[in-house]
Design a protein around this motif. Structure first.
Motif, PDB file in Angstrom:
ATOM      1  N   TRP A  29      -0.310 -69.872  33.796  1.00  0.00           N
ATOM      2  CA  TRP A  29      -0.532 -70.754  32.550  1.00  0.00           C
ATOM      3  C   TRP A  29      -0.847 -72.205  32.902  1.00  0.00           C
ATOM      4  O   TRP A  29       0.185 -72.794  32.928  1.00  0.00           O
ATOM      5  CB  TRP A  29       0.338 -70.444  31.758  1.00  0.00           C
ATOM      6  N   SER A  30      -1.997 -72.723  33.340  1.00  0.00           N
ATOM      7  CA  SER A  30      -2.129 -73.791  33.651  1.00  0.00           C
ATOM      8  C   SER A  30      -2.766 -74.744  32.819  1.00  0.00           C
ATOM      9  O   SER A  30      -3.717 -74.368  31.842  1.00  0.00           O
ATOM     10  CB  SER A  30      -2.950 -73.926  35.150  1.00  0.00           C
ATOM     11  N   ASN A  31      -2.797 -76.074  32.783  1.00  0.00           N
ATOM     12  CA  ASN A  31      -3.379 -76.987  31.842  1.00  0.00           C
ATOM     13  C   ASN A  31      -4.754 -77.487  32.471  1.00  0.00           C
ATOM     14  O   ASN A  31      -4.863 -77.615  33.672  1.00  0.00           O
ATOM     15  CB  ASN A  31      -2.559 -78.278  31.717  1.00  0.00           C
ATOM     16  N   THR A  75      -8.533 -79.407  41.225  1.00  0.00           N
ATOM     17  CA  THR A  75      -7.398 -80.277  41.793  1.00  0.00           C
ATOM     18  C   THR A  75      -6.868 -79.790  42.793  1.00  0.00           C
ATOM     19  O   THR A  75      -6.275 -80.503  43.791  1.00  0.00           O
ATOM     20  CB  THR A  75      -6.343 -80.513  40.630  1.00  0.00           C
ATOM     21  N   HIS A  76      -6.924 -78.490  43.123  1.00  0.00           N
ATOM     22  CA  HIS A  76      -6.403 -77.907  44.338  1.00  0.00           C
ATOM     23  C   HIS A  76      -6.993 -76.364  44.439  1.00  0.00           C
ATOM     24  O   HIS A  76      -7.398 -76.069  43.313  1.00  0.00           O
ATOM     25  CB  HIS A  76      -4.998 -77.883  44.432  1.00  0.00           C
ATOM     26  N   ALA A  77      -6.431 -75.678  45.283  1.00  0.00           N
ATOM     27  CA  ALA A  77      -6.942 -74.403  45.627  1.00  0.00           C
ATOM     28  C   ALA A  77      -6.409 -73.075  44.849  1.00  0.00           C
ATOM     29  O   ALA A  77      -7.032 -72.059  45.005  1.00  0.00           O
ATOM     30  CB  ALA A  77      -7.001 -74.051  47.171  1.00  0.00           C
ATOM     31  N   GLY A  79      -5.722 -70.285  42.498  1.00  0.00           N
ATOM     32  CA  GLY A  79      -6.522 -69.686  41.472  1.00  0.00           C
ATOM     33  C   GLY A  79      -6.452 -69.956  40.241  1.00  0.00           C
ATOM     34  O   GLY A  79      -7.492 -70.024  39.348  1.00  0.00           O
ATOM     35  N   ASP A  80      -5.326 -70.216  39.721  1.00  0.00           N
ATOM     36  CA  ASP A  80      -4.913 -70.553  38.294  1.00  0.00           C
ATOM     37  C   ASP A  80      -5.640 -72.082  37.910  1.00  0.00           C
ATOM     38  O   ASP A  80      -5.680 -72.425  36.663  1.00  0.00           O
ATOM     39  CB  ASP A  80      -3.566 -70.487  38.030  1.00  0.00           C
ATOM     40  N   HIS A  81      -6.106 -72.666  38.750  1.00  0.00           N
ATOM     41  CA  HIS A  81      -7.121 -73.853  38.394  1.00  0.00           C
ATOM     42  C   HIS A  81      -8.325 -73.787  38.822  1.00  0.00           C
ATOM     43  O   HIS A  81      -9.046 -74.838  38.515  1.00  0.00           O
ATOM     44  CB  HIS A  81      -6.227 -74.973  39.291  1.00  0.00           C
ATOM     45  N   CYS A  82      -8.707 -72.711  39.518  1.00  0.00           N
ATOM     46  CA  CYS A  82     -10.310 -72.740  39.775  1.00  0.00           C
ATOM     47  C   CYS A  82     -11.002 -71.417  39.844  1.00  0.00           C
ATOM     48  O   CYS A  82     -12.152 -71.426  40.191  1.00  0.00           O
ATOM     49  CB  CYS A  82     -10.225 -73.105  41.300  1.00  0.00           C
ATOM     50  N   GLY A 190      -2.443 -82.263  38.228  1.00  0.00           N
ATOM     51  CA  GLY A 190      -2.712 -80.936  38.695  1.00  0.00           C
ATOM     52  C   GLY A 190      -1.384 -80.497  39.014  1.00  0.00           C
ATOM     53  O   GLY A 190      -0.275 -80.856  38.301  1.00  0.00           O
ATOM     54  N   ASP A 191      -1.123 -79.707  40.111  1.00  0.00           N
ATOM     55  CA  ASP A 191       0.446 -79.379  40.350  1.00  0.00           C
ATOM     56  C   ASP A 191       1.278 -79.965  41.248  1.00  0.00           C
ATOM     57  O   ASP A 191       2.098 -79.703  41.751  1.00  0.00           O
ATOM     58  CB  ASP A 191       0.064 -77.833  41.032  1.00  0.00           C
ATOM     59  N   ILE A 192       0.633 -81.473  41.238  1.00  0.00           N
ATOM     60  CA  ILE A 192       1.813 -82.238  41.638  1.00  0.00           C
ATOM     61  C   ILE A 192       2.849 -82.497  40.703  1.00  0.00           C
ATOM     62  O   ILE A 192       3.872 -82.955  41.144  1.00  0.00           O
ATOM     63  CB  ILE A 192       1.092 -83.564  41.959  1.00  0.00           C
ATOM     64  N   GLY A 227      -0.069 -80.136  35.892  1.00  0.00           N
ATOM     65  CA  GLY A 227      -0.516 -78.669  36.097  1.00  0.00           C
ATOM     66  C   GLY A 227       0.030 -77.690  34.985  1.00  0.00           C
ATOM     67  O   GLY A 227      -0.734 -76.794  34.791  1.00  0.00           O
ATOM     68  N   HIS A 228       1.289 -77.704  34.834  1.00  0.00           N
ATOM     69  CA  HIS A 228       1.928 -76.662  34.060  1.00  0.00           C
ATOM     70  C   HIS A 228       2.965 -77.573  33.204  1.00  0.00           C
ATOM     71  O   HIS A 228       3.697 -78.319  33.524  1.00  0.00           O
ATOM     72  CB  HIS A 228       2.691 -75.486  34.979  1.00  0.00           C
ATOM     73  N   GLY A 229       3.062 -76.928  31.941  1.00  0.00           N
ATOM     74  CA  GLY A 229       3.966 -77.606  31.152  1.00  0.00           C
ATOM     75  C   GLY A 229       3.601 -78.645  30.053  1.00  0.00           C
ATOM     76  O   GLY A 229       2.190 -78.996  30.132  1.00  0.00           O
TER      77      GLY A 229
HETATM   78 ZN   LIG Z   1      -0.758 -73.980  39.169  1.00  0.00          ZN
END
Ligand SMILES: [Zn+2]
Length: 315
Positions: A29-31, A75-77, A79-82, A190-192, A227-229
């Motif tokens: 569940w990504s933003n 932002t990165h590879a 799957g939940d982001h691309c 992203g997920d940083i 990326g999340h939250g």
């Molecule tokens: Zn993510």
């Protein structure tokens, strides 16, 4: 603008600058983010599957009907982001060269469907994967990497605005990118950044991740989109940075003591301020990566995930 409510959908966090939030923010569940200028828009990340990305696209069309998405930043590879990239066929997709490369090496949609769908293994790992990934629809996905790649830094115009991309990986993954929108005081991390759950370090080293947190803080952005939250601020980033420092210290100690990585994860001690964070079992993945960065022979992904499932069951 005050605190941004953590509810599903688009929220304007700065002038013409939106966060697309996906509670509960756990696995998958990504933003996303959206920067609009006139009839043009830049989208930061797509969603995990095609139905979720179609919902995102509809939300954009409803909020800014005059604009069309001309750029997608990955932002990165993960799957939940691309994995929704193919639903923006007219947009230029931009990402770091490392992320573009990483998308081919990731677990692919059909593999994830096999691990989490109806025919998935009857094991603690299968149970874990079904509960956390079984509700996504991995059908029809054509993994679509960035057509335009860069390393280091890139300025991207959106109408009369400028968005800055800063490559800060390898950290969470091989090619992490931060997206700064200086004219709005907004930064998409992203997920940083994970807010409210334990993060996952797939690649490391953790010192790069800590340095990336410092860059976010130094940017002076008022609204920082994880990326999340929920949306956070510099104080939230500091808390997250301190977590990474604590985990890195304990990883080094446990590795030197010869503890297996999954036992090292179980013995991590954190101050009470982190007690409410969810998905503690992800420390198993982060520890396995930290050990690899410290010189250990790499463990198999499925072995790491099996220990992760066991750690959740042991709670
Ligand atoms: Zn993510």
């Amino acid at each position: 603008m005050g605190a941004v409510p953590y509810t599903r959908g688009l929220h304007e966090v700065g002038d013409g600058t939106y966060a697309y939030l996906s509670p509960p923010g756990t696995w998958g569940w990504s933003n996303c983010g959206l920067v609009v200028s006139g009839d043009r828009a830049l989208l930061v990340d797509t969603q995990f599957d095609l139905p979720m990305t179609a919902t995102l696209r509809a939300a954009i069309a409803a909020a800014v009907p005059q604009a069309r998405v001309t750029t997608v930043v990955t932002t990165h590879a993960n799957g939940d982001h691309c994995w929704g990239n193919q639903l923006f066929p007219d947009a230029e997709i931009i990402g770091s060269a490392a992320a573009a490369h990483g998308m081919a090496d990731e677990v692919q949609p059909a593999q994830l469907a096999a691990l989490s769908g109806p025919g998935s293994p009857d094991s603690p790992l299968g149970d874990y994967m079904r509960r956390h990934f079984g509700h996504f629809d991995f059908s029809g996905i054509t993994v679509t990497p960035p057509a335009r790649t860069f390393s280091g830094r890139l300025e991207v115009p959106v109408g009369d605005r400028t968005v800055e991309l800063w490559e800060v990986g390898p950290a969470h993954t091989g090619g992490d990118v931060l997206v700064s929108v200086p004219d709005a005081g907004v930064l998409f991390a992203g997920d940083i950044l994970f807010i409210g759950d334990h993060p996952i370090m797939w690649t490391g080293p953790v010192r790069n991740w800590i340095a990336a947190c410092d860059r976010i803080i130094e940017s002076g952005a008022r609204h920082i989109v994880a990326g999340h939250g929920p949306v956070t601020d510099a104080a939230g980033v500091r808390l997250f940075r301190d977590y990474l420092v604590l985990v890195a210290e304990q990883a080094a100690t446990a590795y030197a003591a010869g503890l297996p990585y999954w036992e090292a994860a179980a013995t991590v001690k954190l101050p009470d301020v982190y007690a409410g964070w969810g998905r503690r079992e992800r420390l198993v993945i982060t520890m396995a990566t930290a050990y690899r960065n410290l010189g250990a022979a790499p463990a198999e992904l499925l072995e790491i995930l099996a220990h992760t499932a066991d750690a959740e069951a042991a709670k």
